[in-house]
Motif scaffolding. Sequence first.
Motif, PDB file in Angstrom:
ATOM      1  N   GLU A 403       0.839  -1.207   0.000  1.00 36.45           N
ATOM      2  CA  GLU A 403       0.000   0.000   0.000  1.00 36.45           C
ATOM      3  C   GLU A 403       0.870   1.252   0.000  1.00 36.45           C
ATOM      4  OE1 GLU A 403      -3.849   0.054   2.578  1.00 36.45           O
ATOM      5  OE2 GLU A 403      -2.365  -1.153   3.636  1.00 36.45           O
ATOM      6  N   PHE A 404       1.856   1.233   0.861  1.00 33.41           N
ATOM      7  CA  PHE A 404       2.734   2.393   1.023  1.00 33.41           C
ATOM      8  C   PHE A 404       3.438   2.736  -0.283  1.00 33.41           C
ATOM      9  CE2 PHE A 404       6.982   4.029   1.780  1.00 33.41           C
ATOM     10  CZ  PHE A 404       6.753   5.075   2.650  1.00 33.41           C
ATOM     11  N   LEU A 405       4.058   1.751  -0.915  1.00 35.67           N
ATOM     12  CA  LEU A 405       4.841   2.022  -2.121  1.00 35.67           C
ATOM     13  C   LEU A 405       3.956   2.432  -3.292  1.00 35.67           C
ATOM     14  CD1 LEU A 405       7.534  -0.795  -1.917  1.00 35.67           C
ATOM     15  CD2 LEU A 405       7.875   1.659  -1.588  1.00 35.67           C
ATOM     16  N   ILE A 406       2.792   1.820  -3.427  1.00 38.65           N
ATOM     17  CA  ILE A 406       1.888   2.215  -4.515  1.00 38.65           C
ATOM     18  C   ILE A 406       1.425   3.655  -4.315  1.00 38.65           C
ATOM     19  CG2 ILE A 406      -0.409   1.821  -5.504  1.00 38.65           C
ATOM     20  CD1 ILE A 406       0.065  -1.188  -5.063  1.00 38.65           C
ATOM     21  N   ALA A 407       1.073   3.988  -3.069  1.00 35.69           N
ATOM     22  CA  ALA A 407       0.575   5.332  -2.787  1.00 35.69           C
ATOM     23  C   ALA A 407       1.668   6.386  -2.927  1.00 35.69           C
ATOM     24  CB  ALA A 407      -0.026   5.393  -1.386  1.00 35.69           C
ATOM     25  N   VAL A 408       2.887   6.052  -2.479  1.00 35.57           N
ATOM     26  CA  VAL A 408       3.963   7.034  -2.486  1.00 35.57           C
ATOM     27  C   VAL A 408       4.653   7.119  -3.834  1.00 35.57           C
ATOM     28  CG1 VAL A 408       6.177   7.646  -1.412  1.00 35.57           C
ATOM     29  CG2 VAL A 408       4.329   6.760   0.000  1.00 35.57           C
ATOM     30  N   LEU A 409       4.653   6.032  -4.583  1.00 36.35           N
ATOM     31  CA  LEU A 409       5.445   5.975  -5.815  1.00 36.35           C
ATOM     32  C   LEU A 409       4.602   6.127  -7.081  1.00 36.35           C
ATOM     33  CD1 LEU A 409       8.413   5.450  -6.728  1.00 36.35           C
ATOM     34  CD2 LEU A 409       7.780   3.059  -6.981  1.00 36.35           C
ATOM     35  N   LEU A 410       3.573   5.300  -7.225  1.00 35.22           N
ATOM     36  CA  LEU A 410       2.873   5.229  -8.496  1.00 35.22           C
ATOM     37  C   LEU A 410       1.768   6.275  -8.645  1.00 35.22           C
ATOM     38  CD1 LEU A 410       2.604   1.338  -8.913  1.00 35.22           C
ATOM     39  CD2 LEU A 410       4.370   2.897  -9.753  1.00 35.22           C
ATOM     40  N   VAL A 411       0.930   6.433  -7.618  1.00 37.62           N
ATOM     41  CA  VAL A 411      -0.191   7.372  -7.726  1.00 37.62           C
ATOM     42  C   VAL A 411       0.279   8.810  -7.936  1.00 37.62           C
ATOM     43  CG1 VAL A 411      -2.227   8.287  -6.564  1.00 37.62           C
ATOM     44  CG2 VAL A 411      -1.714   5.846  -6.415  1.00 37.62           C
ATOM     45  N   PRO A 412       1.240   9.318  -7.147  1.00 40.38           N
ATOM     46  CA  PRO A 412       1.701  10.689  -7.395  1.00 40.38           C
ATOM     47  C   PRO A 412       2.330  10.875  -8.770  1.00 40.38           C
ATOM     48  CG  PRO A 412       2.390   9.950  -5.226  1.00 40.38           C
ATOM     49  CD  PRO A 412       1.869   8.754  -5.948  1.00 40.38           C
ATOM     50  N   THR A 413       2.978   9.839  -9.287  1.00 44.57           N
ATOM     51  CA  THR A 413       3.561   9.939 -10.627  1.00 44.57           C
ATOM     52  C   THR A 413       2.483  10.169 -11.673  1.00 44.57           C
ATOM     53  OG1 THR A 413       5.467   8.552 -10.064  1.00 44.57           O
ATOM     54  CG2 THR A 413       4.878   8.707 -12.387  1.00 44.57           C
ATOM     55  N   VAL A 414       1.393   9.426 -11.589  1.00 40.76           N
ATOM     56  CA  VAL A 414       0.298   9.587 -12.541  1.00 40.76           C
ATOM     57  C   VAL A 414      -0.313  10.982 -12.425  1.00 40.76           C
ATOM     58  CG1 VAL A 414      -1.993   8.760 -13.202  1.00 40.76           C
ATOM     59  CG2 VAL A 414      -0.201   7.120 -12.610  1.00 40.76           C
ATOM     60  N   ILE A 415      -0.515  11.447 -11.201  1.00 39.53           N
ATOM     61  CA  ILE A 415      -1.098  12.779 -10.996  1.00 39.53           C
ATOM     62  C   ILE A 415      -0.153  13.858 -11.510  1.00 39.53           C
ATOM     63  CG2 ILE A 415      -1.793  14.448  -9.240  1.00 39.53           C
ATOM     64  CD1 ILE A 415      -2.982  12.185  -7.668  1.00 39.53           C
ATOM     65  N   SER A 416       1.142  13.690 -11.282  1.00 35.76           N
ATOM     66  CA  SER A 416       2.120  14.660 -11.784  1.00 35.76           C
ATOM     67  C   SER A 416       2.086  14.718 -13.307  1.00 35.76           C
ATOM     68  CB  SER A 416       3.528  14.290 -11.299  1.00 35.76           C
ATOM     69  OG  SER A 416       3.624  14.375  -9.901  1.00 35.76           O
ATOM     70  N   VAL A 417       1.951  13.563 -13.963  1.00 36.53           N
ATOM     71  CA  VAL A 417       1.877  13.526 -15.424  1.00 36.53           C
ATOM     72  C   VAL A 417       0.650  14.294 -15.904  1.00 36.53           C
ATOM     73  CG1 VAL A 417       1.605  12.049 -17.456  1.00 36.53           C
ATOM     74  CG2 VAL A 417       3.131  11.353 -15.606  1.00 36.53           C
ATOM     75  N   LEU A 418      -0.492  14.070 -15.254  1.00 40.70           N
ATOM     76  CA  LEU A 418      -1.721  14.759 -15.641  1.00 40.70           C
ATOM     77  C   LEU A 418      -1.596  16.264 -15.421  1.00 40.70           C
ATOM     78  CD1 LEU A 418      -4.613  14.624 -16.656  1.00 40.70           C
ATOM     79  CD2 LEU A 418      -5.362  14.175 -14.291  1.00 40.70           C
ATOM     80  N   TRP A 419      -1.016  16.667 -14.300  1.00 38.76           N
ATOM     81  CA  TRP A 419      -0.856  18.088 -13.975  1.00 38.76           C
ATOM     82  C   TRP A 419       0.049  18.778 -14.998  1.00 38.76           C
ATOM     83  CZ3 TRP A 419      -2.983  21.190 -10.182  1.00 38.76           C
ATOM     84  CH2 TRP A 419      -2.384  22.438  -9.993  1.00 38.76           C
ATOM     85  N   MET A 420       1.204  18.184 -15.260  1.00 39.41           N
ATOM     86  CA  MET A 420       2.144  18.778 -16.206  1.00 39.41           C
ATOM     87  C   MET A 420       1.563  18.803 -17.618  1.00 39.41           C
ATOM     88  SD  MET A 420       4.912  19.738 -14.629  1.00 39.41           S
ATOM     89  CE  MET A 420       5.977  19.467 -13.206  1.00 39.41           C
ATOM     90  N   THR A 421       0.838  17.748 -17.973  1.00 44.30           N
ATOM     91  CA  THR A 421       0.226  17.693 -19.308  1.00 44.30           C
ATOM     92  C   THR A 421      -0.802  18.802 -19.472  1.00 44.30           C
ATOM     93  OG1 THR A 421       0.570  15.303 -19.479  1.00 44.30           O
ATOM     94  CG2 THR A 421      -1.113  16.265 -20.892  1.00 44.30           C
ATOM     95  N   ALA A 422      -1.629  19.005 -18.440  1.00 39.24           N
ATOM     96  CA  ALA A 422      -2.689  20.013 -18.532  1.00 39.24           C
ATOM     97  C   ALA A 422      -2.116  21.427 -18.552  1.00 39.24           C
ATOM     98  CB  ALA A 422      -3.666  19.846 -17.373  1.00 39.24           C
ATOM     99  N   LEU A 423      -1.300  21.770 -17.558  1.00 41.87           N
ATOM    100  CA  LEU A 423      -0.794  23.139 -17.457  1.00 41.87           C
ATOM    101  C   LEU A 423       0.288  23.419 -18.499  1.00 41.87           C
ATOM    102  CD1 LEU A 423      -2.309  22.749 -14.720  1.00 41.87           C
ATOM    103  CD2 LEU A 423      -0.690  24.368 -13.747  1.00 41.87           C
ATOM    104  N   GLY A 424       1.271  22.516 -18.583  1.00 37.29           N
ATOM    105  CA  GLY A 424       2.342  22.707 -19.556  1.00 37.29           C
ATOM    106  C   GLY A 424       1.842  22.581 -20.980  1.00 37.29           C
TER     107      GLY A 424
END
Length: 555
Positions: A403-424
Amino acid sequence: MTEQSNNGNNPGASEEKVGVPAPEGPANLIDTDYVIGQDNIATRKYGIDVDLHGKVFGISSLVIVLFVLITLALPETVEPMFNGIRSYLTDKFAWFFLLSANVFVILALVLIFTPLARVRLGGQHATPDFSTTGWFAMLFAAGMGIGLMFYGVSEPLTHYSTAMGGTSMEDGVRTDWAPLGAAEGDQQAARQLGFAATIYHWGLHPWAIYAVVALALALFSFNKGLPLTMRSIFYPILGENVWRWPGDVIDILAVFATLFGLVTSLGIGANQASAGLEFLFGIPSTDVTMVLLIIGITLVALASVLLGVDKGVQRLSQLNMGLAGLLLLFVIIVGPTMLIFTGFFQNLWSYAAELPEFMNPFGREDTNFMGGWTAFYWAWWISWSPFVGMFIARVSRGRTVREFLIAVLLVPTVISVLWMTALGGTAIDQVVNKGITSVQDAALELQLFEMLSQLPLTMITSFVGIVLVIVFFITSSDSGSLVIDSITSGGKVDAPTSQRIFWVLIEGALAIALLLGGGLVALQAMAISTGLPFTIILLIACYGIVKGLMDEPRD
């Protein structure tokens, strides 16, 4: 390293270790005579409770005061010196930073798929201290939130521009800043390469750095019964010597890295918020404005400290995530919607395709990008890792390693990709398809607001952006004070609230002093310079994590 089992019915030794919760259910405690807080100075004077590790607090405070005084007194000497150290490290040791970060990513990903991922942090019967929503909001706000606000527009746009510009050579050495082989004159290829480079810096690698520190700290504290402090990671190597001067040095370095990183970011955040206020309301972006912002941020952080982690940091983090989600949704709806949706998947694919080349630390021609961008970022994330990692550990008790590694590693990566894609992606669309160059020409701290100015409801969205910048820094200040207090109180998680108040006030005071005295650049360089020793600490933590998990009972 000898261990003793705690079966959940007779916690025995763990109850004597004040300062951290005892494991719930089966867990293998490390058999040590050290009692958490035994080297502390615990007293009550003038109605104020004090519980501090004398050496760590005393030496840290003295050196911090001396550094600030020297920086303010000799800015023309100190700033070039630390800038030179930073440049030397990111140039000569770029390969080491890249290679080490690769180790952290591989370890974290491999652990997710092994039986070791069934280990529960805090003992086999431990339950999470926070809801999943609150937990995720806190770890994301502490780890990346403010960076996405500051660089969400500028970095994709910068890498796109340098890739479009192609490569340039002088005396057989590349002098451009484009990633990999660039994509001269090819808009689509430059866009994909620019986003791949951006995601590389904000995806798996930085979050793996935080995950390694957080997992090591949570494991050795909540399962092994050691203090929640950086020295505990070294127990498999140093044994009982970790309670002596070697451990003191490790914790003092952690205090430096945490405080210097927080103070620098507080100054940078005040600069962006001040620029936003001038852009939106015409309020002059002066030192007075930035000082007032820092004072306001400090006072709200102080109130959050008094409310505690559950009512303070958690609620502010949830507010952050809610506002950030609304801003992201707005940009997706009113911006180039189809370009953002298709770009999200294209950018993920480009990131995956280019990742092996980005991860390669040897024989690279794009030395400016590798050293000036990637190695700089890795040193910066690593210097922040004691702060972010310890805070994530503090709020992650009760989670399984998976749970810890998925939440800390994978989920934020996906959100960061979406954020950068939208704004950038919206900013690049404005430049390429609409011929609007104001966002590209704007100062770094104004690029977010320039991009929003080309969309509807500019006043509202820009104001939300300013609020997000401010609240992200409030949560950073609050959670940072929690971390520094834990380190300087010998690893206790229940130290007096008055000490967290002290550190919040110190962060604000130092930010103001260095802002007015011109020492923030030197301080940032100093913080990044701690990245090299902490990289070694993180590599040791990898060994400690595997060894510690192998000894633990699993769900």
